[in-house]
Enzyme design. Structure first.
Site, PDB file in Angstrom:
ATOM      1  N   ASP A 105      44.139  45.189  26.362  1.00  0.00           N
ATOM      2  CA  ASP A 105      43.406  44.440  27.372  1.00  0.00           C
ATOM      3  C   ASP A 105      44.417  43.867  28.361  1.00  0.00           C
ATOM      4  O   ASP A 105      45.438  43.301  27.951  1.00  0.00           O
ATOM      5  CB  ASP A 105      42.625  43.315  26.679  1.00  0.00           C
ATOM      6  CG  ASP A 105      41.759  42.544  27.635  1.00  0.00           C
ATOM      7  OD1 ASP A 105      40.623  42.979  27.861  1.00  0.00           O
ATOM      8  OD2 ASP A 105      42.210  41.505  28.147  1.00  0.00           O
ATOM      9  N   ASN A 111      41.945  39.090  39.739  1.00  0.00           N
ATOM     10  CA  ASN A 111      40.833  39.359  40.657  1.00  0.00           C
ATOM     11  C   ASN A 111      40.558  38.178  41.569  1.00  0.00           C
ATOM     12  O   ASN A 111      40.339  38.342  42.772  1.00  0.00           O
ATOM     13  CB  ASN A 111      39.555  39.700  39.871  1.00  0.00           C
ATOM     14  CG  ASN A 111      39.463  41.164  39.527  1.00  0.00           C
ATOM     15  OD1 ASN A 111      40.030  42.014  40.195  1.00  0.00           O
ATOM     16  ND2 ASN A 111      38.745  41.471  38.465  1.00  0.00           N
ATOM     17  N   ASP A 145      41.461  46.589  41.102  1.00  0.00           N
ATOM     18  CA  ASP A 145      41.346  48.042  40.927  1.00  0.00           C
ATOM     19  C   ASP A 145      42.718  48.707  40.922  1.00  0.00           C
ATOM     20  O   ASP A 145      42.965  49.646  40.162  1.00  0.00           O
ATOM     21  CB  ASP A 145      40.486  48.652  42.036  1.00  0.00           C
ATOM     22  CG  ASP A 145      39.000  48.347  41.869  1.00  0.00           C
ATOM     23  OD1 ASP A 145      38.607  47.845  40.796  1.00  0.00           O
ATOM     24  OD2 ASP A 145      38.237  48.619  42.819  1.00  0.00           O
ATOM     25  N   GLU A 171      38.608  45.830  31.723  1.00  0.00           N
ATOM     26  CA  GLU A 171      40.075  45.909  31.755  1.00  0.00           C
ATOM     27  C   GLU A 171      40.648  46.310  30.404  1.00  0.00           C
ATOM     28  O   GLU A 171      41.812  46.058  30.113  1.00  0.00           O
ATOM     29  CB  GLU A 171      40.676  44.584  32.231  1.00  0.00           C
ATOM     30  CG  GLU A 171      40.465  43.411  31.316  1.00  0.00           C
ATOM     31  CD  GLU A 171      39.194  42.618  31.569  1.00  0.00           C
ATOM     32  OE1 GLU A 171      39.141  41.466  31.119  1.00  0.00           O
ATOM     33  OE2 GLU A 171      38.245  43.137  32.206  1.00  0.00           O
TER      34      GLU A 171
END
Length: 195
Positions: free
Chosen positions: A69, A77, A86, A112
């Site tokens: 992860d 973000n 992204d 993720e």
């Protein structure tokens, strides 16, 4: 004689057309299968592919599973924007693809999270692979939207079993629990559990 030749030519043309049609259909089906098994953003296998092929994945006697992860992904973000998020996903995917190991399977698990499966002869080989994975991610350069994103790391839940009996769901469940422990220990690490 002329009508027989015309029939033969017509049959040949129809046969060629049908062969081309079958070939086109086979290519279209293969393309759709690839698309349904591949994550659009990262170009890795997706979770569907892993579950569809779990019997093949679990054939190795000394099987290792890794659930990883991306650490602090929500902060990335929020701070740099979703386009940059992204780019982080794509950069980590590229780094994982560069980790060469015979029979390795890498997929985007969701969000993720990523999944890695490989067969190792010895536990120490698997641990060496996990250490290499963490180090490669730490040194991955990620360029987000108009700026570099520093310090991208991952946490890993790791399971290695030298007497694996093919219980895929059990291995995934244990790897998931180990991932939570890695997060609790401060991230940028792996926690391994032997069944």
């Amino acid at each position: 004689v002329f009508s027989h030749r015309l029939e033969d030519i017509s049959l040949a043309i129809i046969s060629v057309f049908l062969c081309e049609l079958m070939h086109w259909k086979r290519r279209a089906v293969n393309k759709m299968t690839r698309q349904s098994d591949t994550d659009f953003l990262t170009r890795l296998y997706n979770r569907r592919y892993v579950f569809t092929n779990k019997k093949i994945i679990t054939l190795g006697q000394r099987q290792g599973f890794i659930l990883l992860d991306i650490d602090n992904f929500k902060i990335i973000n929020d701070k740099y924007g979703h386009d940059s998020g992204d780019e982080v996903l794509k950069a980590i995917s590229s780094t994982l693809k560069e980790l060469s190991y015979p029979g390795i399977i890498i997929s985007r698990w969701g969000g993720e999270e990523f999944f890695v499966a490989l067969s190792c002869h010895h536990r120490y080989e698997f641990i060496d692979f996990c250490n290499q994975l963490l180090e490669r991610v730490r040194t991955t350069r990620v360029i987000g939207y108009q700026q570099e994103i520093p310090g991208v790391t991952v946490s890993c839940g790791v399971v290695f079993n030298s007497d694996y009996q093919g219980d895929f769901e059990c291995m995934i469940s244990v790897a998931d629990k180990m991932l939570y422990q890695a997060k609790a220990r401060g991230k940028d690490c792996y926690v391994i559990y032997d069944i």
